[in-house]
Design a protein around this motif. Structure first.
Motif, PDB file in Angstrom:
ATOM      1  N   PHE A 151       0.829  -1.208   0.000  1.00  0.00           N
ATOM      2  CA  PHE A 151       0.000   0.000   0.000  1.00  0.00           C
ATOM      3  C   PHE A 151       0.866   1.261   0.000  1.00  0.00           C
ATOM      4  O   PHE A 151       0.666   2.168  -0.822  1.00  0.00           O
ATOM      5  N   ILE A 152       1.826   1.327   0.929  1.00  0.00           N
ATOM      6  CA  ILE A 152       2.692   2.508   1.011  1.00  0.00           C
ATOM      7  C   ILE A 152       3.572   2.615  -0.228  1.00  0.00           C
ATOM      8  O   ILE A 152       3.771   3.703  -0.780  1.00  0.00           O
ATOM      9  N   GLY A 153       4.116   1.486  -0.690  1.00  0.00           N
ATOM     10  CA  GLY A 153       4.976   1.535  -1.861  1.00  0.00           C
ATOM     11  C   GLY A 153       4.247   1.984  -3.112  1.00  0.00           C
ATOM     12  O   GLY A 153       4.795   2.721  -3.932  1.00  0.00           O
ATOM     13  N   LEU A 154       2.973   1.554  -3.247  1.00  0.00           N
ATOM     14  CA  LEU A 154       2.218   1.901  -4.451  1.00  0.00           C
ATOM     15  C   LEU A 154       1.782   3.357  -4.456  1.00  0.00           C
ATOM     16  O   LEU A 154       1.952   4.064  -5.451  1.00  0.00           O
ATOM     17  N   PHE A 155       1.204   3.825  -3.346  1.00  0.00           N
ATOM     18  CA  PHE A 155       0.593   5.152  -3.328  1.00  0.00           C
ATOM     19  C   PHE A 155       1.551   6.262  -2.893  1.00  0.00           C
ATOM     20  O   PHE A 155       1.339   7.426  -3.241  1.00  0.00           O
ATOM     21  N   PHE A 156       2.595   5.932  -2.136  1.00  0.00           N
ATOM     22  CA  PHE A 156       3.461   6.979  -1.603  1.00  0.00           C
ATOM     23  C   PHE A 156       4.896   6.910  -2.130  1.00  0.00           C
ATOM     24  O   PHE A 156       5.688   7.794  -1.824  1.00  0.00           O
ATOM     25  N   VAL A 157       5.230   5.890  -2.895  1.00  0.00           N
ATOM     26  CA  VAL A 157       6.557   5.800  -3.502  1.00  0.00           C
ATOM     27  C   VAL A 157       6.443   5.809  -5.025  1.00  0.00           C
ATOM     28  O   VAL A 157       6.907   6.734  -5.704  1.00  0.00           O
ATOM     29  N   LEU A 158       5.792   4.788  -5.563  1.00  0.00           N
ATOM     30  CA  LEU A 158       5.648   4.716  -7.013  1.00  0.00           C
ATOM     31  C   LEU A 158       4.711   5.803  -7.551  1.00  0.00           C
ATOM     32  O   LEU A 158       4.945   6.344  -8.639  1.00  0.00           O
ATOM     33  N   GLY A 159       3.647   6.118  -6.802  1.00  0.00           N
ATOM     34  CA  GLY A 159       2.677   7.105  -7.274  1.00  0.00           C
ATOM     35  C   GLY A 159       3.295   8.446  -7.606  1.00  0.00           C
ATOM     36  O   GLY A 159       3.166   8.948  -8.734  1.00  0.00           O
ATOM     37  N   PRO A 160       3.983   9.107  -6.648  1.00  0.00           N
ATOM     38  CA  PRO A 160       4.591  10.413  -6.964  1.00  0.00           C
ATOM     39  C   PRO A 160       5.638  10.338  -8.067  1.00  0.00           C
ATOM     40  O   PRO A 160       5.733  11.253  -8.904  1.00  0.00           O
ATOM     41  N   ILE A 161       6.434   9.255  -8.085  1.00  0.00           N
ATOM     42  CA  ILE A 161       7.471   9.142  -9.119  1.00  0.00           C
ATOM     43  C   ILE A 161       6.847   8.971 -10.495  1.00  0.00           C
ATOM     44  O   ILE A 161       7.239   9.635 -11.468  1.00  0.00           O
ATOM     45  N   LEU A 162       5.853   8.088 -10.614  1.00  0.00           N
ATOM     46  CA  LEU A 162       5.209   7.869 -11.907  1.00  0.00           C
ATOM     47  C   LEU A 162       4.455   9.103 -12.375  1.00  0.00           C
ATOM     48  O   LEU A 162       4.430   9.401 -13.576  1.00  0.00           O
TER      49      LEU A 162
END
Length: 398
Positions: A266-277
């Motif tokens: 959850f954290i990796g998808l929405f708070f790591v990958l999300g902003p970068i993508l």
């Protein structure tokens, strides 16, 4: 607002705001406030006690906000017969009125401003009445979108028979009240301006071709600005902070494996990958996206082709009233002597200003009708922008 006045008197323009959706939005606040105010009196069965000095301020604030949203009304009355302007506010009925003399003002203005609402900022398009000398401009309304502001400004200018000065693009455009709906083609015929073919600038990146009776301009990608680099840097920094301060300690906490993987995903998808993508998508759209402008005697179409989806917008040529070429203005600060005289900026200031100008957002052409605005040409050089402007205007004015 002013395109639907509520007065039946042709000499009076009257509008009213409030009610409707605001009533539904304010109802929960009002009911919550009344409920909190009733707790000290034990009108409803609840566990525990809330002292009156806690319930009164909290409940009063909620009830007041809700009442303002539900019952608050405001309006404007412009009377050409009495030569007065009345702004009023009240709860269901006018309670506070401010009156102005209509003869104190001479024109309607429309501008663009950045405003601060406390924690956030937003763009507003204020519509004002302005006079001569020291008369303070009277703000009528300030929508967040250009089209409703334009509708209100034109309705006011027509009703008052005053000129409309539109400076929302940075350069002021003054239109007389009897020519507010004049199409671009009629303007060219009235002014009898020569419609010569423009010469493409040397090394232009614009590709021009004829297709099915229309002229197609294939524009290059707009390129990156300082904003895009900052957005990408913020995404990377934010993701790094989340990984270091949240994901790392989370791996050390004693918890079931399924729960740990759920939180990590959850954290990796929405708070790591999300902003970068999101940042990468914006950067790629500026470097790989394409814009195609199709101009003919019948319509003007702008096709924006992105990485995933495309967007097509079109205005009939008979509805286009303005084709605007905004000028990119760069203010160069001057050093001041004690007597107030200005000196040319030193070499360091000039170098800094020139460097910043390269990263500033570039202007683009604006094609406007009463219902839509098309923007195109961002990232082009000034010479390319002037060439595109001249060619599109020539085609639309034929």
């Amino acid at each position: 607002m002013f395109d639907r006045p509520i007065s039946s008197d042709p000499e009076v323009m009257q509008t009213r705001q409030g009610g409707g959706c605001l009533t539904l939005f304010g109802l929960p606040f009002f009911l919550a406030g009344l409920f909190i105010l009733s707790l000290p009196f034990k009108l409803f069965p609840v566990e525990g006690e809330i002292p009156w000095y806690v319930a009164l301020p909290f409940g009063g604030v909620f009830a007041a906000v809700g009442a303002g949203l539900m019952f608050g009304r405001s309006g404007l009355i412009i009377d050409r017969r009495q030569k007065t302007i009345i702004q009023w506010w009240g709860l269901l009925v006018p309670m506070k009125r401010t009156e102005y003399l209509l003869d104190s003002f001479r024109r309607v203005t429309l501008s663009k401003e950045e405003r601060d609402s406390g924690e956030t900022s937003y763009t507003a398009f204020p519509v004002r009445l302005e006079g001569e000398g020291a008369v303070k401009p009277l703000e009528i309304e300030a929508p967040k979108n250009y089209e409703p502001a334009r509708h209100s400004a034109e309705a006011l200018a027509k009703f008052l028979n005053w000129p409309l000065a539109d400076s929302s693009t940075g350069a002021q455009l003054v239109r007389e009240p009897d020519r507010l709906d004049e199409p671009l083609r009629e303007q060219a015929r009235r002014e009898k301006a020569p419609a010569d073919w423009a010469t493409p600038p040397f090394g232009t990146r614009i590709q021009v071709r004829q297709e099915a009776g229309a002229t197609v301009f294939d524009l290059p990608p707009p390129g990156l600005s300082l904003t895009h680099y900052l957005q990408l840097g913020f995404g990377l920094v934010f993701a790094g902070v989340v990984i270091y301060f949240f994901l790392g300690p989370l791996l050390k906490l004693p918890m079931p494996g399924v729960l740990r993987y759920f939180f990590l995903g959850f954290i990796g998808l929405f708070f790591v990958l999300g902003p970068i993508l999101s940042a990468l998508r914006s950067v790629l759209a500026q470097t790989w996206g394409r814009t195609r402008v199709v101009a003919s005697r019948e319509w003007l179409r702008v096709e924006e082709r992105g990485l995933i989806r495309s967007k097509v917008r079109e205005i009939p040529a008979a509805e286009i009233e303005e084709l605007v070429l905004p000028e990119k203005k760069l203010e160069i600060p001057l050093e001041r002597l004690p007597d107030g005289a200005g000196l040319p900026p030193n070499s360091r200031t000039m170098a800094l200003v020139q460097w910043l100008s390269k990263w500033a957002p570039s202007p683009q052409l604006l094609a406007r009708s009463d219902r839509m605005t098309l923007e195109f040409g961002r990232g082009l050089s000034p010479e390319e922008l002037r060439y595109l402007y001249a060619e599109v205007k020539r085609i639309l004015a034929e």
